[in-house]
Scaffold this motif. Structure first.
Motif, short mmCIF file in Angstrom:
data_model
loop_
_atom_site.label_atom_id
_atom_site.label_comp_id
_atom_site.label_asym_id
_atom_site.label_seq_id
_atom_site.Cartn_x
_atom_site.Cartn_y
_atom_site.Cartn_z
N THR A 192 1.28 -1.43 0.17
CA THR A 192 0.10 -0.48 0.00
C THR A 192 0.48 1.36 -0.24
O THR A 192 0.10 2.67 0.13
CB THR A 192 -1.03 0.14 1.82
OG1 THR A 192 0.06 -0.55 2.65
CG2 THR A 192 -1.93 -0.91 1.31
N GLN A 193 1.67 0.78 0.49
CA GLN A 193 3.29 2.29 0.11
C GLN A 193 3.78 2.93 -1.60
O GLN A 193 4.90 2.23 -1.34
CB GLN A 193 3.72 2.27 1.15
CG GLN A 193 3.30 2.16 3.22
CD GLN A 193 3.01 1.05 3.15
OE1 GLN A 193 2.94 -0.49 2.97
NE2 GLN A 193 2.14 1.23 4.07
N TRP A 194 3.09 1.67 -2.20
CA TRP A 194 4.08 2.39 -3.56
C TRP A 194 4.56 3.04 -3.86
O TRP A 194 5.05 3.16 -4.71
CB TRP A 194 3.15 0.76 -4.12
CG TRP A 194 2.84 1.83 -4.67
CD1 TRP A 194 0.55 0.78 -4.39
CD2 TRP A 194 1.48 2.51 -5.88
NE1 TRP A 194 -0.43 1.81 -4.76
CE2 TRP A 194 -0.09 2.33 -5.76
CE3 TRP A 194 2.67 2.71 -6.85
CZ2 TRP A 194 -0.09 3.08 -7.11
CZ3 TRP A 194 1.57 3.31 -7.95
CH2 TRP A 194 0.19 3.68 -8.20
N ARG A 195 3.24 3.76 -4.04
CA ARG A 195 3.41 5.22 -4.14
C ARG A 195 4.70 5.78 -3.72
O ARG A 195 5.92 6.70 -4.81
CB ARG A 195 2.80 6.10 -3.75
CG ARG A 195 1.49 5.94 -5.15
CD ARG A 195 -0.04 6.71 -4.53
NE ARG A 195 -0.87 7.08 -5.69
CZ ARG A 195 -2.13 6.81 -5.59
NH1 ARG A 195 -1.51 5.23 -3.86
NH2 ARG A 195 -2.99 6.10 -6.15
N ASP A 196 5.20 5.88 -3.05
CA ASP A 196 6.37 6.49 -2.24
C ASP A 196 7.89 6.23 -3.09
O ASP A 196 8.36 7.25 -3.34
CB ASP A 196 6.86 5.96 -0.01
CG ASP A 196 5.77 6.61 0.02
OD1 ASP A 196 5.44 7.78 -0.35
OD2 ASP A 196 5.34 5.94 1.28
N ALA A 197 7.93 5.22 -3.20
CA ALA A 197 8.97 4.12 -3.83
C ALA A 197 8.71 4.63 -5.80
O ALA A 197 10.43 5.81 -6.11
CB ALA A 197 8.56 2.37 -4.94
N TYR A 198 7.47 4.78 -6.34
CA TYR A 198 7.77 5.82 -7.40
C TYR A 198 8.28 7.23 -6.93
O TYR A 198 8.40 7.97 -8.11
CB TYR A 198 6.65 5.50 -7.71
CG TYR A 198 6.26 4.50 -9.03
CD1 TYR A 198 6.86 3.81 -10.21
CD2 TYR A 198 5.19 3.38 -8.09
CE1 TYR A 198 7.13 2.27 -10.30
CE2 TYR A 198 5.72 2.25 -8.72
CZ TYR A 198 5.78 1.45 -10.48
OH TYR A 198 6.06 0.06 -10.35
N ARG A 199 7.68 8.03 -6.03
CA ARG A 199 8.19 9.31 -6.04
C ARG A 199 9.57 9.86 -5.41
O ARG A 199 10.25 10.26 -6.28
CB ARG A 199 7.32 9.71 -4.72
CG ARG A 199 6.19 10.20 -4.49
CD ARG A 199 5.72 10.56 -3.69
NE ARG A 199 3.78 10.98 -2.97
CZ ARG A 199 3.57 10.53 -3.15
NH1 ARG A 199 3.79 8.75 -1.64
NH2 ARG A 199 2.20 10.45 -2.58
N ARG A 200 11.00 8.50 -5.29
CA ARG A 200 11.57 8.22 -4.80
C ARG A 200 12.58 8.18 -6.57
O ARG A 200 13.51 9.12 -6.81
CB ARG A 200 11.76 7.19 -3.82
CG ARG A 200 12.12 7.57 -2.52
CD ARG A 200 12.97 8.62 -2.87
NE ARG A 200 14.48 8.54 -2.01
CZ ARG A 200 14.96 9.55 -3.19
NH1 ARG A 200 14.81 10.14 -3.82
NH2 ARG A 200 16.46 8.31 -3.74
N ALA A 201 11.77 7.57 -7.58
CA ALA A 201 12.64 7.38 -8.73
C ALA A 201 12.48 8.88 -9.64
O ALA A 201 13.39 9.01 -10.10
CB ALA A 201 11.61 6.27 -8.96
N ILE A 202 11.28 9.28 -9.39
CA ILE A 202 11.01 11.12 -9.50
C ILE A 202 12.67 11.93 -9.07
O ILE A 202 12.30 12.21 -9.69
CB ILE A 202 9.36 11.74 -9.68
CG1 ILE A 202 8.67 10.01 -10.29
CG2 ILE A 202 9.54 12.64 -9.80
CD1 ILE A 202 7.24 10.65 -9.66
N ASP A 203 12.36 11.31 -8.03
CA ASP A 203 13.54 12.29 -7.16
C ASP A 203 14.60 11.95 -8.00
O ASP A 203 15.14 12.52 -7.62
CB ASP A 203 13.74 12.14 -5.23
CG ASP A 203 12.32 12.55 -4.88
OD1 ASP A 203 11.32 13.17 -5.76
OD2 ASP A 203 11.82 11.91 -3.48
N PHE A 204 15.20 10.89 -8.40
CA PHE A 204 16.19 10.36 -8.73
C PHE A 204 16.63 11.26 -10.37
O PHE A 204 17.69 11.28 -9.87
CB PHE A 204 16.90 8.48 -8.86
CG PHE A 204 17.79 8.43 -9.91
CD1 PHE A 204 18.31 8.65 -9.20
CD2 PHE A 204 17.44 8.31 -11.74
CE1 PHE A 204 19.67 7.95 -9.73
CE2 PHE A 204 18.48 8.27 -11.88
CZ PHE A 204 19.92 7.70 -11.52
N LEU A 205 15.45 10.54 -10.90
CA LEU A 205 15.65 11.77 -12.74
C LEU A 205 15.37 13.05 -11.38
O LEU A 205 16.56 14.32 -13.09
CB LEU A 205 14.44 11.23 -12.97
CG LEU A 205 14.62 9.67 -13.78
CD1 LEU A 205 12.94 10.01 -14.71
CD2 LEU A 205 15.63 9.54 -14.48
#
Length: 391
Positions: free
Chosen positions: A220-233
């Motif tokens: 249920t916390q999967w959105r946090d992971a994708y936010r970090r990927a966006i942060d990376f870029l």
């Protein structure tokens, strides 16, 4: 591709490479195969296998061997071993292109070999890790992409960055779905890089290396992971516009991320659905794969996780540009389902392209698919709103 022999009695050296070759896929032939072999041939068509990076000759040989009675995993593994023997025998200097080609072929075959494994057993993890290692060896020789690890609060994300170099004008995240993962969509990443867009081929939670090596599943916390990927870029190239492409069920995830994060300037859904949690258990194997994607055994718990994937929900970025790509011959997603997703998307800036004979994720038109998506995405990320999507 299975054997070689020297015709020693001939006046000149002759090497014969033996192949099973193509076989007729009639009902009489397939009905005698195991349930798993029939499922593999049905689920992984020649076109889909090629789209995941398997060489044409290898794909034909794989199907031929399975039709002759060999199981899917051992057939793909043996073909990968043959490719690795080619790597080892390649000349030290002139053979670099040869090694690159066979390393990538072997990696694709190993990834294909584990496709029919439904649970995350240790053997599957070993196979996928070896496939990633071979892929990385080829990348090191070609010097065109790098392995990426992104730390999150819930586990590591793995991926591959294909940079566009000094000409880069934008960045994009590309994800697969329930069983096609980052390395399987590298043709799209290469097409983006050729157009001046840095491409992050990402294994999100529940996918590929992120799942099999780092044991990071969809929660249920999967959105946090994708936010970090966006942060990376964003941290890598501050101010550069970012897009998101999701393939298969990844399209649903991509839309759910795009509507929530104002840093996503455009999104493409290639094969997702409007309500992933409504996939019924009666679908069988696919539903089981969705459960495994969450790293749980309780179907209800997995459904609760998938309920958080809401591509049609409203959000702070509801006006993002959206492209929906659909194949009219898709055996999984009907045209009505694709239209429902398009109509339900919260943005008014949306359009759909339908391939009249397209299968799921348009595997049978890989080049045209990649051209369509990358041209559209680059245009939208660079502020062009008048790109004509011709028939």
């Amino acid at each position: 591709m299975s054997t070689e022999r020297d015709a020693a009695l001939d006046p000149f050296p002759i090497v014969i490479r033996e192949f099973v070759g193509p076989r007729a896929e009639t009902d009489d032939v397939t009905s005698a195969l195991s349930v798993e072999s029939r499922a593999a041939l049905r689920q992984f068509s020649l076109e889909r296998t090629l789209a995941y990076g398997v060489d044409y000759a290898d794909a034909v040989e794989l199907r031929g061997r399975v039709l002759d009675g060999q199981d899917w995993r051992s057939a793909a593994t043996e073909l990968a071993d043959t490719c690795l023997r080619r790597v080892q025998s390649a000349p030290a200097v002139a053979g670099v292109p040869t090694r690159i080609a066979y390393l990538r072929r072997a990696s694709a075959l190993l990834r294909m070999s584990q496709m029919m494994m439904l649970s995350d057993i240790p053997e599957r993890r070993v196979i996928f890790a070896e496939a990633a290692s071979l892929y990385e060896q080829a990348a090191d020789l070609l010097v065109d992409r790098t392995r990426v690890s992104i730390n999150t609060d819930h586990g590591t994300l793995a991926g591959w960055l294909i940079p566009a170099g000094d000409a880069a004008v934008a960045s994009v995240i590309i994800i697969g779905g329930i069983e096609g993962y980052a390395m399987d969509f590298d043709s799209m990443g290469e097409a983006f890089a050729a157009r001046g867009v840095d491409a992050l081929l990402l294994d999100g939670p529940g996918q590929g290396e992120t799942r099999f090596i780092h044991q990071h599943y969809l929660s249920t916390q999967w959105r946090d992971a994708y936010r970090r990927a966006i942060d990376f870029l964003e941290e890598r190239a501050p101010g550069r516009p970012i897009g998101f492409v999701g393939n298969s069920m990844g399209g649903s995830l991509a839309m759910a991320v795009a509507v929530d994060d104002t840093r996503i300037r455009a999104c493409c859904n290639n094969g997702g659905i409007v309500a992933p949690w409504m996939v019924p258990p009666s679908v069988g194997t696919f539903f089981s794969k969705m459960v495994a994607y969450c790293g749980v055994v309780d179907p209800e718990q997995a459904v609760d996780v998938w309920r958080t994937v809401t591509p049609a929900a409203d959000g702070p970025n509801a006006g993002y540009p959206l492209l929906v790509v659909h194949g009219r011959k898709d055996p999984m997603i009907s045209t009505e389902m694709a239209q429902m997703l398009l109509e339900s998307a919260p943005t008014d800036d949306k359009q759909m392209v339908v391939f009249s004979d397209g299968d799921h994720c348009i595997y049978n038109h890989r080049h045209d698919r990649d051209v369509l998506i990358t041209d559209w995405m680059r245009a939208r990320l660079c502020g062009v709103t008048t790109l004509e999507l011709t028939s």
